[in-house]
Every structure is written in structure tokens, then in C-alpha cells.
Design an enzyme around this catalytic site. Structure first.
Site, PDB file in Angstrom:
ATOM      1  N   ARG A 191      -2.893  -2.013  -3.138  1.00  0.00           N
ATOM      2  CA  ARG A 191      -4.054  -1.153  -2.929  1.00  0.00           C
ATOM      3  C   ARG A 191      -3.933   0.014  -3.908  1.00  0.00           C
ATOM      4  O   ARG A 191      -2.924   0.715  -3.942  1.00  0.00           O
ATOM      5  CB  ARG A 191      -4.062  -0.612  -1.503  1.00  0.00           C
ATOM      6  CG  ARG A 191      -5.218   0.322  -1.293  1.00  0.00           C
ATOM      7  CD  ARG A 191      -5.131   1.064   0.007  1.00  0.00           C
ATOM      8  NE  ARG A 191      -6.267   1.960   0.098  1.00  0.00           N
ATOM      9  CZ  ARG A 191      -6.230   3.133   0.721  1.00  0.00           C
ATOM     10  NH1 ARG A 191      -5.133   3.526   1.316  1.00  0.00           N
ATOM     11  NH2 ARG A 191      -7.293   3.887   0.759  1.00  0.00           N
ATOM     12  N   GLU A 220      -8.496  -4.437   5.608  1.00  0.00           N
ATOM     13  CA  GLU A 220      -8.396  -4.252   4.163  1.00  0.00           C
ATOM     14  C   GLU A 220      -7.274  -5.099   3.566  1.00  0.00           C
ATOM     15  O   GLU A 220      -7.404  -5.654   2.481  1.00  0.00           O
ATOM     16  CB  GLU A 220      -8.159  -2.777   3.838  1.00  0.00           C
ATOM     17  CG  GLU A 220      -9.363  -1.913   4.174  1.00  0.00           C
ATOM     18  CD  GLU A 220      -9.011  -0.445   4.313  1.00  0.00           C
ATOM     19  OE1 GLU A 220      -9.051   0.264   3.309  1.00  0.00           O
ATOM     20  OE2 GLU A 220      -8.700  -0.013   5.430  1.00  0.00           O
ATOM     21  N   LYS A 248       3.498   0.743   2.846  1.00  0.00           N
ATOM     22  CA  LYS A 248       3.136  -0.241   3.875  1.00  0.00           C
ATOM     23  C   LYS A 248       3.171  -1.616   3.250  1.00  0.00           C
ATOM     24  O   LYS A 248       2.864  -1.759   2.063  1.00  0.00           O
ATOM     25  CB  LYS A 248       1.699   0.002   4.334  1.00  0.00           C
ATOM     26  CG  LYS A 248       1.553   0.948   5.473  1.00  0.00           C
ATOM     27  CD  LYS A 248       0.149   0.758   6.060  1.00  0.00           C
ATOM     28  CE  LYS A 248      -0.442   2.081   6.446  1.00  0.00           C
ATOM     29  NZ  LYS A 248      -1.846   2.045   6.708  1.00  0.00           N
ATOM     30  N   ASN A 281       0.863  -1.186   0.000  1.00  0.00           N
ATOM     31  CA  ASN A 281       0.000   0.000   0.000  1.00  0.00           C
ATOM     32  C   ASN A 281       0.901   1.239   0.000  1.00  0.00           C
ATOM     33  O   ASN A 281       1.438   1.621   1.032  1.00  0.00           O
ATOM     34  CB  ASN A 281      -0.901  -0.036   1.247  1.00  0.00           C
ATOM     35  CG  ASN A 281      -1.825   1.156   1.328  1.00  0.00           C
ATOM     36  OD1 ASN A 281      -1.780   2.061   0.499  1.00  0.00           O
ATOM     37  ND2 ASN A 281      -2.667   1.171   2.346  1.00  0.00           N
ATOM     38  N   ARG A 322      -8.809  11.211  19.925  1.00  0.00           N
ATOM     39  CA  ARG A 322      -8.417  11.076  21.337  1.00  0.00           C
ATOM     40  C   ARG A 322      -8.146  12.445  21.954  1.00  0.00           C
ATOM     41  O   ARG A 322      -8.514  12.717  23.100  1.00  0.00           O
ATOM     42  CB  ARG A 322      -7.182  10.186  21.456  1.00  0.00           C
ATOM     43  CG  ARG A 322      -7.517   8.722  21.264  1.00  0.00           C
ATOM     44  CD  ARG A 322      -6.295   7.897  21.009  1.00  0.00           C
ATOM     45  NE  ARG A 322      -5.728   8.218  19.711  1.00  0.00           N
ATOM     46  CZ  ARG A 322      -4.880   7.446  19.049  1.00  0.00           C
ATOM     47  NH1 ARG A 322      -4.485   6.312  19.577  1.00  0.00           N
ATOM     48  NH2 ARG A 322      -4.420   7.794  17.869  1.00  0.00           N
ATOM     49  N   GLY A 339     -12.259   6.506  10.489  1.00  0.00           N
ATOM     50  CA  GLY A 339     -10.827   6.569  10.780  1.00  0.00           C
ATOM     51  C   GLY A 339     -10.404   8.015  10.637  1.00  0.00           C
ATOM     52  O   GLY A 339     -11.179   8.917  10.934  1.00  0.00           O
ATOM     53  N   ASN A 340      -9.182   8.239  10.150  1.00  0.00           N
ATOM     54  CA  ASN A 340      -8.803   9.612   9.814  1.00  0.00           C
ATOM     55  C   ASN A 340      -9.686  10.127   8.700  1.00  0.00           C
ATOM     56  O   ASN A 340     -10.144  11.254   8.706  1.00  0.00           O
ATOM     57  CB  ASN A 340      -7.343   9.648   9.392  1.00  0.00           C
ATOM     58  CG  ASN A 340      -6.486  10.151  10.520  1.00  0.00           C
ATOM     59  OD1 ASN A 340      -6.887  11.044  11.259  1.00  0.00           O
ATOM     60  ND2 ASN A 340      -5.322   9.554  10.659  1.00  0.00           N
ATOM     61  N   GLY A 341      -9.898   9.248   7.705  1.00  0.00           N
ATOM     62  CA  GLY A 341     -10.923   9.508   6.696  1.00  0.00           C
ATOM     63  C   GLY A 341     -12.186   8.774   7.143  1.00  0.00           C
ATOM     64  O   GLY A 341     -12.091   7.726   7.782  1.00  0.00           O
ATOM     65  N   ARG A 390     -10.716  16.827   6.978  1.00  0.00           N
ATOM     66  CA  ARG A 390     -11.542  17.143   5.802  1.00  0.00           C
ATOM     67  C   ARG A 390     -12.930  17.599   6.228  1.00  0.00           C
ATOM     68  O   ARG A 390     -13.516  17.041   7.162  1.00  0.00           O
ATOM     69  CB  ARG A 390     -11.670  15.914   4.902  1.00  0.00           C
ATOM     70  CG  ARG A 390     -10.407  15.626   4.114  1.00  0.00           C
ATOM     71  CD  ARG A 390     -10.520  14.326   3.346  1.00  0.00           C
ATOM     72  NE  ARG A 390      -9.482  13.402   3.775  1.00  0.00           N
ATOM     73  CZ  ARG A 390      -9.482  12.089   3.548  1.00  0.00           C
ATOM     74  NH1 ARG A 390     -10.485  11.537   2.905  1.00  0.00           N
ATOM     75  NH2 ARG A 390      -8.494  11.349   3.959  1.00  0.00           N
ATOM     76  N   HIS A 418     -12.850   3.865   0.162  1.00  0.00           N
ATOM     77  CA  HIS A 418     -12.856   2.924   1.305  1.00  0.00           C
ATOM     78  C   HIS A 418     -13.608   1.638   0.942  1.00  0.00           C
ATOM     79  O   HIS A 418     -14.079   0.924   1.832  1.00  0.00           O
ATOM     80  CB  HIS A 418     -13.573   3.510   2.545  1.00  0.00           C
ATOM     81  CG  HIS A 418     -12.816   4.581   3.263  1.00  0.00           C
ATOM     82  ND1 HIS A 418     -13.458   5.586   3.931  1.00  0.00           N
ATOM     83  CD2 HIS A 418     -11.498   4.796   3.435  1.00  0.00           C
ATOM     84  CE1 HIS A 418     -12.558   6.391   4.492  1.00  0.00           C
ATOM     85  NE2 HIS A 418     -11.360   5.927   4.186  1.00  0.00           N
ATOM     86  N   GLY A 460     -10.333   3.160  13.135  1.00  0.00           N
ATOM     87  CA  GLY A 460      -9.789   3.686  14.398  1.00  0.00           C
ATOM     88  C   GLY A 460     -10.823   4.201  15.390  1.00  0.00           C
ATOM     89  O   GLY A 460     -10.861   3.754  16.541  1.00  0.00           O
TER      90      GLY A 460
HETATM   91  P1  AMP Z   1      -7.453   5.060  11.395  1.00  0.00           P
HETATM   92  O1  AMP Z   1      -7.348   6.037  10.246  1.00  0.00           O
HETATM   93  O2  AMP Z   1      -8.393   3.943  11.144  1.00  0.00           O
HETATM   94  O3  AMP Z   1      -6.114   4.608  11.912  1.00  0.00           O
HETATM   95  O4  AMP Z   1      -8.109   5.895  12.621  1.00  0.00           O
HETATM   96  C1  AMP Z   1      -7.503   7.024  13.182  1.00  0.00           C
HETATM   97  C2  AMP Z   1      -8.473   7.677  14.174  1.00  0.00           C
HETATM   98  O5  AMP Z   1      -8.838   6.710  15.184  1.00  0.00           O
HETATM   99  C3  AMP Z   1      -7.886   8.883  14.902  1.00  0.00           C
HETATM  100  O6  AMP Z   1      -8.831   9.941  14.931  1.00  0.00           O
HETATM  101  C4  AMP Z   1      -7.704   8.355  16.325  1.00  0.00           C
HETATM  102  O7  AMP Z   1      -7.878   9.359  17.269  1.00  0.00           O
HETATM  103  C5  AMP Z   1      -8.837   7.367  16.435  1.00  0.00           C
HETATM  104  N1  AMP Z   1      -8.619   6.462  17.563  1.00  0.00           N
HETATM  105  C6  AMP Z   1      -7.679   5.506  17.699  1.00  0.00           C
HETATM  106  N2  AMP Z   1      -7.777   4.910  18.920  1.00  0.00           N
HETATM  107  C7  AMP Z   1      -8.801   5.538  19.577  1.00  0.00           C
HETATM  108  C8  AMP Z   1      -9.401   5.417  20.855  1.00  0.00           C
HETATM  109  N3  AMP Z   1      -8.965   4.505  21.743  1.00  0.00           N
HETATM  110  N4  AMP Z   1     -10.446   6.213  21.164  1.00  0.00           N
HETATM  111  C9  AMP Z   1     -10.911   7.127  20.282  1.00  0.00           C
HETATM  112  N5  AMP Z   1     -10.374   7.295  19.056  1.00  0.00           N
HETATM  113  C10 AMP Z   1      -9.347   6.527  18.702  1.00  0.00           C
END
Ligand code: AMP
Length: 382
Positions: A92, A365, A14, A7, A286, A211-213, A242, A181, A332
Site C-alpha cells: 500500500r 483494502e 501490517k 502496509n 465509541r 474510519g479514523n480518517g 482532523r 482512501h 470502522g
Molecule cells: P477504522 O479506522 O476503520 O479502524 O475505524 C476506527 C473508528 O471506528 C473509530 O472511531 C471507532 O470508534 C469506530 N468504531 C469501531 N467499532 C465501532 C462501533 N461498534 N460503534 C461505533 N464506532 C465504532
């Protein structure tokens, strides 16, 4: 059979090595980061062992793939004896345009198409292409497969994917909703069917990738029928940086009043908005939660917009689907913050009724990319 999943992002590569026979577990994974910078690093993890993190010299994606190969066949900590043990490499690829409705083995024509769709995904497709070309050289003779983020949403109807702008722009430039996604939504929808012990063809599911997105999809009978991301991954839910949905008039207003260029507006909406822009604190959920605890009202506002928009989309997709068997949270935020699921479950009960299940499913994924690649490679061997 060993399948390597790659990826490539703009400055990272990755990887994840799977043994796809049997229980399809990954043997090792890692990432080369800050490609092109002096501070480039490799993080390599053999499952069940401690992660190794070290500086590397890495000027481009080709060198990153060489570093990955060397990590896989490292003498001291080898996972593989030789690169020939890798029987397929799955990549990916973010944008497959209107051409790809499923994963495909890569040949010259596929390479040309991925290049063509770089115009629609200028940040994502070019590094994927570099990664693919490098893997073709470094893992010579090993079949390469492309797994597209857009493919799962290929099933959307025309009235769902067309914007209300002059039709000629769709014909001329391919301006339409594509959705992203897709690999995550597909994985989660299938996993939900497994968990509920029902054939996916009979299920109507809303999958919520946070997630971030962030994006959300209405899935009926294993097919995506609508999703919140559109022409680019900017549309829809509020995300880390975004904006998600806004009135397009905001773009021209900002350009005129703030005297910013098209590129700067793009930057504002993609990198300075969302949780970060509203809260002024962070793009990381967080940190937002931490700030709310301390009484930060803008962090609370960012959180409230975030959750409200998810609720609004679930309501819209319930109308689109007619019946909802499951609402499934992933990625996330979706996986780690059950409060969002629990709160929405309570609030949406009167609308959805008692039979809708609210679940958290961990997305994977990479595993789906490995499985798709395995299937495509197996067809070659048969
Ligand atoms: P990802 O792009 O799937 O890695 O997700 C990233 C997002 O997940 C970020 O906004 C993180 O703050 C959130 N995240 C990860 N662990 C936690 C947690 N324990 N509680 C709340 N948000 C989390």
C-alpha cells in the site's frame, strides 16, 4: 498463489498473506508495532487460531519485514515452508501523485517516483519506500507491486481537482486535490455492483468511508469523479482528530493570535481537531457515543458536525452525479454504527427519491491490493 500484502506506517508494518487462487482468502495477518522503540511488539494471527502477541526487538522497517518473514515461516506454526512460496508482494502506497492511475509493478523508476511524492506525503511515503526496499532484499526475486491510495481518484476532471489559487502553484508544486482512501472506495463501489447485481459501469454510487480518517467519493461508471480529501487527507469530512474543511484564513489567524508555528498549526488541525478537538473527550466514536449518553453536550456537538457534514457532501455529490443508485457506508464507524446510515436514509429520502439504496459494505483494502498484485504478477508469467 500466495500473495503477501504489506502496509507500512511511520512506526508500524501490517501484513496479510492471501491465497489468491480460488476464493481469495487470507491465511494469516498481523502487525509489527512501535518500530524503533523498546516496547516493539508483533501480533500474529493464523486464521481460525488464537492471536499470538509478543515483544520483539525491532529498530527499523527492515527488521520489521524480517520479523514478518520469520513469522510466516516459523517452524512450529508455519504457514509457508519457504519465502519462495510467496509469488508477489503488494504494497500500500499512499501517494502516487499525478503519475499513477493504477497499480503497478515496482522497478527503479517507480521507486524514484514514490520517493519524489514523499514531499506530498512526508508521513506516509517514506515508510512505504523503506518497506518496499526491504522486501526487495528479503523476498529476493519476488515481483513487488505498488497499489496507490490516490490512483482511483486519478479520473477526476481538472476543474474538480484544481484549487482556486494561482495556477503557478499547481505547476510548480503540484498543489491540487488528489484524494485518498482510493483502494477502499474502489473496493466498496465494486462490491456494491455485485450486491445490486448490476454492472458497475451502469451505476452511480456515493461511497462513504468512515474510519479514523473519513472521506466520501462520487463514483460513476467505476470512476471516481469527486472525493472529499484533497491535497492532503485533511480536507473534507470531520474525522477522529482532523478538522476536515475549514476556512484557510483560520490558519493565519491562529498563527498570529496563538503565536504558533506552521508545524504547530499543522499539528492542531491534524491531531487535535475533529471529534477529539470538538468534544474534548476522544477521537474514538465509541467514546463519543458513551459521553453523549451521559449528557455531554460537546460530544453531541462533535457527533452532529460529523453527521451534518456527511449529509452535506451526499447532497453535493447527488448534484454532481445527477442520479444516485446507492449510498454505501464502510470502515470502522460506517460498518458498526448503522444509525448514521438509517438517519441519513430518512433525511435524504425527499432529495434522493425512493430508488436510492442505502447499504453497509465491509471494506477490504488488503484483498484488493492482493488481487491487483496477483493480476500484475500473472501477466509476468503469461
Ligand atoms: P477504522 O479506522 O476503520 O479502524 O475505524 C476506527 C473508528 O471506528 C473509530 O472511531 C471507532 O470508534 C469506530 N468504531 C469501531 N467499532 C465501532 C462501533 N461498534 N460503534 C461505533 N464506532 C465504532
Amino acid at each position: 498463489m500466495f500473495i503477501l500484502v504489506i502496509n507500512c506506517g511511520s512506526s508500524s508494518a501490517k501484513y496479510d498473506l492471501f491465497d489468491v487462487d480460488g476464493k481469495s482468502s487470507d491465511l494469516c495477518r498481523g502487525i509489527v508495532e512501535r518500530i524503533g522503540e523498546d516496547s516493539a511488539t508483533l501480533t500474529h494471527e493464523i486464521m481460525g487460531e488464537e492471536k499470538v502477541h509478543r515483544k520483539v526487538s525491532c529498530r527499523d522497517h527492515h527488521q520489521a519485514i524480517e520479523i514478518i518473514r520469520d513469522a510466516l515461516i516459523d517452524e512450529k506454526k508455519s504457514v509457508l515452508r519457504d519465502t519462495s512460496e510467496v509469488k508477489g508482494v503488494g504494497h500500500r502506497v499512499v501517494h502516487g501523485g499525478e503519475e499513477f492511475s493504477e497499480s503497478t509493478l515496482i522497478n527503479e523508476n517507480v521507486l524514484k517516483s514514490i520517493e519524489k511524492f514523499s514531499e506530498l506525503a512526508p508521513l506516509h511515503n517514506p515508510p512505504s519506500l523503506e518497506g518496499i526496499k526491504s522486501c526487495m532484499k528479503i523476498f529476493q526475486g519476488v515481483p513487488q507491486a505498488a497499489v496507490f491510495d490516490t490512483a482511483f481518484h486519478h479520473s477526476m476532471s481538472k476543474h474538480v481537482f484544481c484549487y482556486g489559487i494561482p495556477y503557478e502553484y499547481y505547476e510548480k508544486y503540484g498543489i491540487r486535490r488528489y484524494g485518498f482512501h482510493g483502494t477502499s472506495h474502489r473496493y466498496v463501489a465494486n462490491k456494491t455492483a455485485e450486491i445490486l447485481k448490476k454492472p458497475i459501469e451502469k451505476l452511480k454510487t456515493i461511497t462513504v468511508h468512515l474510519g479514523n480518517g473519513c472521506s466520501i467519493a462520487a463514483v460513476s461508471g467505476a470512476k471516481s469523479i469527486d472525493t472529499s480529501m484533497g491535497f492532503t487527507p485533511l480536507e473534507g469530512l470531520l474525522m477522529g482528530t482532523r478538522s476536515g474543511d475549514i476556512d484557510p484564513a483560520v490558519v493565519t489567524f491562529l498563527m498570529q493570535r496563538e503565536r504558533v508555528t506552521d508545524e504547530q498549526v499543522n499539528d492542531i488541525l491534524n491531531k487535535k481537531s475533529g471529534l477529539l478537538g470538538v468534544s474534548g473527550v476522544s477521537n474514538d466514536m465509541r467514546d463519543i457515543l458513551g459521553a453523549i449518553k451521559k449528557g455531554n453536550t460537546r460530544a453531541k456537538l462533535a457527533y452532529d458536525i460529523f453527521v451534518y457534514r456527511i449529509k452535506k457532501y451526499i447532497g453535493a455529490y447527488a448534484a454532481v452525479l445527477g442520479r444516485v443508485d446507492a449510498v454505501v457506508f464502510t470502515a470502522g464507524i460506517g460498518e458498526n454504527l448503522p444509525r448514521i446510515k438509517d438517519d441519513l436514509q430518512k433525511e435524504l429520502r425527499p432529495l434522493l427519491g425512493e430508488n436510492t439504496r442505502f447499504l453497509i459494505v465491509k471494506t477490504n483494502e488488503e484483498l484488493l491490493i492482493a488481487k491487483d498484485t496477483y493480476e500484475l504478477v500473472s501477466r509476468l508469467i503469461d
